[in-house]
Scaffold this active site. Sequence first.
Site, PDB file in Angstrom:
ATOM      1  N   ASP A 103       0.943  -1.179  -0.046  1.00 57.58           N
ATOM      2  CA  ASP A 103       0.043   0.095   0.063  1.00 57.58           C
ATOM      3  C   ASP A 103       0.778   1.193  -0.025  1.00 57.58           C
ATOM      4  O   ASP A 103       1.358   1.633   0.990  1.00 57.58           O
ATOM      5  CB  ASP A 103      -1.036  -0.042   1.229  1.00 57.58           C
ATOM      6  CG  ASP A 103      -1.878   1.017   1.294  1.00 57.58           C
ATOM      7  OD1 ASP A 103      -1.973   1.810  -0.057  1.00 57.58           O
ATOM      8  OD2 ASP A 103      -2.704   1.357   2.356  1.00 57.58           O
ATOM      9  N   ASP A 285      -1.909   6.080  -5.665  1.00 57.50           N
ATOM     10  CA  ASP A 285      -2.283   5.119  -4.847  1.00 57.50           C
ATOM     11  C   ASP A 285      -2.442   3.664  -5.454  1.00 57.50           C
ATOM     12  O   ASP A 285      -3.041   3.741  -6.220  1.00 57.50           O
ATOM     13  CB  ASP A 285      -3.656   5.559  -4.026  1.00 57.50           C
ATOM     14  CG  ASP A 285      -4.146   4.624  -3.140  1.00 57.50           C
ATOM     15  OD1 ASP A 285      -3.305   3.930  -2.484  1.00 57.50           O
ATOM     16  OD2 ASP A 285      -5.340   4.557  -2.784  1.00 57.50           O
TER      17      ASP A 285
END
Length: 413
Positions: A103, A285
Site C-alpha cells: 500500500d 495510490d
Amino acid sequence: MFPAASLLTTLLLALSIAASPVEVRNSPITLPIARKLNVPNGTINLLQRDKARVAAIKGRSFDTLNRRAASDSVPMTVDDTVWAYVAQVGVGSPATTYNLIIDTESSNIWVGAVKPYVQTSTSINTGQEVGVGYGSGAFAGTIYKDTVTLGKGLTITNQSIGVASNTSAFGFGDADGILGLGPISLTMGTLNNSPVGGVPTVTDNLHSQGTISQDVVGISFKPITSLTGTSGELTFGGTDATKYTGSIAYTPLTTTPPALYYWGINQSIAYGTTTILSTTSGIIDSRTALIYIATDAFDKYQSATGATLDAATGLLSVTSDQYSALKNLDFTYDNNTFSLTPNGQIWPRSLNTYLGGSSSAIYLVIHDLGSTSGSGIDFLTGYTFLERFYSVYDATNGRVGFATTKYTNATTN
C-alpha cells in the site's frame, strides 16, 4: 589561464551536477509480489470499495490535534479491497511468514489479520497503542519492535510493527495485514496519545541501517487480464531497469495540502488535444483500483467520450464505435507526458461479469472524484494507471518518477 567567467561557469556546473539526485539503477534488492483478487460472492463491489477509500483519503485530518486515524474502540478490520498485491514478509527470529498487502497510501506495517503474531526472542512489546483507518475499516493494536525479513535475507532489526488486537478475518483471503510504503508523514498520529509522533517506515529503517543507500522504492505491476496469474515486483533502494523502457522522469512532491502528506504531485490531464484538468495537485495510490479526477474534469471527459453511466456497475460505458474513437488520456508534469491509451482506459473485459456487468460491455476506468478542482487532491491515480507504467517513490530526494514499460501501449483489455 581560463577567463574568470569560464571558471565560474565550470564551478556552477560542477556544483549543479554534485547536487543532482543520483538514481540507483539495477538495485539487487527485490521482493516479488503476487496479485490477489477478492471475489467472495462471485462479484466485485469495485466502485463501493474504491469510493470508501477515496473518501477516507480526502477526509483524513492532518491537524496536530486530530491526526489519529482510528478510534481506540475500532476493531481490527480492513476495507474489503477489490484487489491488491501481496508480499511475503517474515517477522521474528525464526521468522513467521505473513502475506501483507502492498500500500503506497499508508505507511505502517502491521500483522495479525488472519495469522496470529508469533512472539520470538526478538519481540519487544512497547505497550504503545496504534490505529490506522483505511476507508470502510480500520485496525487497532499494539506496537512491537521486531526483526522483519523481506525477500531473500533482507533483514531489518528493531522495526516498529503493529500487532492487531483483534485477529478476526477482514475479508481478503489469506492476507495477514499491510506493508505500508507511503511517506513517514502518514504514520503521524497513528500512535495513541502521541498526536505528532511518527513511526519509522520499513524503507526508512532499511536506509538508516545502511542496507540501502537511498530511501527509494520502485514498483512494477502488470495489467490485469484474469483473476489469477499476474505478478509484480518491489525494488528497494533503487530501480530495476529490466522492468521499464527509456528513462525515468521525476517530478518533485507537491507542497499543496493535503496531497503533500501522501505521494502527491502536480500535473495536468488532457483528453486528446483538450485539457480537462489544468496543473493541480493529486496523489498516487496503488490500492485504489480506478483513476479518479475532479468533477469538472470528469464531466469534460464524459462529454468528450460520449460515455454514459451504467446502472449495473456505476462505471462509464461506451459503445464499440465510441471506443474506436477514443483518444489518449495524457498525464503531464514538467514537460513529461505519460499517455494512457484507449485500451488502457477500459476495464478488462474478461472481468466484466465480476462487476455485475455485461460481458460484451466496454467500461471506462476513469471516474468522478466527487469534488471540483482546487480541493488539494484533484486526482487520484490508481492501479489501472500504474499497471501501464513503472513507478518510483523517492523519499530521499522528495520526488516521484514514472517510466514506460512494455505494457504501456499493449492491448490487454
